[in-house]
Design an enzyme around this catalytic site. Structure first.
Site, short mmCIF file in Angstrom:
data_model
loop_
_atom_site.label_atom_id
_atom_site.label_comp_id
_atom_site.label_asym_id
_atom_site.label_seq_id
_atom_site.Cartn_x
_atom_site.Cartn_y
_atom_site.Cartn_z
N GLY A 136 0.83 -1.19 0.00
CA GLY A 136 0.00 0.00 0.00
C GLY A 136 0.86 1.25 0.00
O GLY A 136 2.05 1.20 0.35
N CYS A 137 0.27 2.38 -0.40
CA CYS A 137 1.05 3.62 -0.52
C CYS A 137 1.56 4.08 0.84
O CYS A 137 2.75 4.40 0.99
CB CYS A 137 0.20 4.70 -1.20
N TYR A 138 0.69 4.13 1.83
CA TYR A 138 1.14 4.54 3.18
C TYR A 138 2.14 3.53 3.72
O TYR A 138 3.14 3.90 4.36
CB TYR A 138 -0.04 4.60 4.15
N ALA A 141 5.64 4.10 2.37
CA ALA A 141 6.36 5.22 2.99
C ALA A 141 6.80 4.86 4.41
O ALA A 141 7.95 5.09 4.80
CB ALA A 141 5.49 6.46 3.00
#
Ligand SMILES: NC(=O)c1ccc[n+]([C@@H]2O[C@H](COP(=O)([O-])OP(=O)(O)OC[C@H]3O[C@@H](n4cnc5c(N)ncnc54)[C@H](OP(=O)(O)O)[C@@H]3O)[C@@H](O)[C@H]2O)c1
Length: 320
Positions: A136-138, A141
């Site tokens: 996932g994007c979060y 990061a």
């Protein structure tokens, strides 16, 4: 050439994946799946695609049964879970369907447990085999910030903010301009699906709060690594990313910024020490549709195919 089918090509991650495939020296799109655009030429998605020699859109189910070497699943987790991977193809799933290894956890957060695939965050968790779950994007990061220092911290808190494209292209009351512009909204507080994914990879639970930013794209995660020393954290991160063309560790005192990563597949990481408490703060900025989705998907496909890891990626932004 290596043939590619993109399922969900009209959505944000699908169109970004197509863009990287068109820039890739070895990949050739042979099936563009979109139910809303089926039967229409590729330029119906974007007139700039008129110059490329592309097949017309087909229904997603038709793209799913195409003869292709690589499939990118740029669809919701239910559709991705239902996809039957062909015997010899590489499949990169950009949804959350195949990320969680514990069936009970997957069931609790996604309502289904279709089975975990290799988790592909190449700089920290190298994918293996031909079935890859794109993070996932979060989670990307947070894990770029925390993955290399997980054993140094006693406790971790993640405060993250993403642009509105993270919510997908379909119009929702919470993501239309009136709700988003000149606003900053926390959402899914303490209950976001990326929390169990981050916890799975780090080996312990994290407190995670996402926020919706009034920008189109870009994501910043500020991670508080309680108990870790900033000097040790910096050393680990430099070790992990020193040779990377995708992840930059910023010089001491320089903070990551969305503007430098928006529209790219690169990420920036920086380490600070809080003067008052000594807490180590690790920040990561990336584009939710780039390193947080399509760019990482292409990177994972490149690794599964034995190609140059960064082929097709957009690594440079523009100066402002
Ligand atoms: N957005 C992100 O930053 C991000 C990052 C990482 C992972 N992901 C994951 O990637 C998957 C796809 O996400 P997404 O953000 O690409 O979703 P999206 O933009 O909502 O697109 C998904 C599908 O919705 C349909 N659709 C709905 N409204 C549309 C519209 N106005 N115009 C065009 N198509 C529309 C399209 O399917 P049809 O054409 O077939 O109708 C499209 O393929 C999800 O599982 C998501 O969790 C997203």
């Amino acid at each position: 050439m290596t043939s590619v089918a993109i399922l969900g090509c009209a959505g944000y991650t699908g169109q970004e994946t197509l863009d990287r495939v068109l820039a890739h020296p070895e990949l050739e799109p042979v099936a563009l799946g979109s139910n809303s655009l089926a039967g229409k030429p590729a330029w119906a998605l974007d007139p700039r695609l008129g110059a490329a020699d592309l097949p017309q859109f087909v229904p997603v189910a038709e793209a799913a049964s195409a003869e292709a070497d690589v499939f990118f699943l740029c669809v919701g987790h239910d559709e991705a879970a239902a996809f039957e991977p062909p015997a010899d193809s590489v499949v990169v799933d950009l949804s959350g369907a195949h990320r969680l290894r514990d069936a009970a956890v997957a069931e609790a957060w996604y309502g289904a447990a279709p089975g975990a695939w290799s988790y592909g965050l190449p700089e920290v968790y190298r994918p293996e085999g031909r079935l890859v779950a794109n993070p996932g994007c979060y989670a990307t990061a947070a894990l770029l910030a925390l993955g290399p220092i997980a054993d140094l911290a006693d406790d971790v808190l993640v405060d993250a903010k993403s642009g509105v494209s993270g919510a997908g292209k379909a119009l929702k009351a919470t993501s239309h301009a009136g709700a988003v512009l000149e606003n900053l909204t926390p959402y899914a507080v303490g209950a976001h699906r990326h929390a169990p994914e981050i916890a799975q990879q780090l080996g312990f639970a994290v407190c995670f709060v996402p926020h919706l930013l009034p920008v189109r794209r870009g994501l910043l995660a500020t991670c508080y690594a309680v108990g870790a020393s900033a000097a040790d954290a910096r050393e680990r991160l430099v070790d992990a990313y020193g040779d990377s063309h995708v992840v930059r560790v910023l010089p001491d005192g320089v903070a990551p910024e969305l503007a430098r990563v928006q529209g790219t597949d690169a990420a920036e990481v920086a380490v600070f020490e809080d003067r008052a408490t000594g807490t180590t703060i690790v920040m990561c900025a990336l584009d939710n549709l780039g390193k947080g989705a399509a760019g990482q998907g292409i990177q994972n496909a490149n690794l599964a195919l034995g190609l140059d890891e960064t082929a097709g990626l957009r690594l440079q932004g523009v100066l402002v």
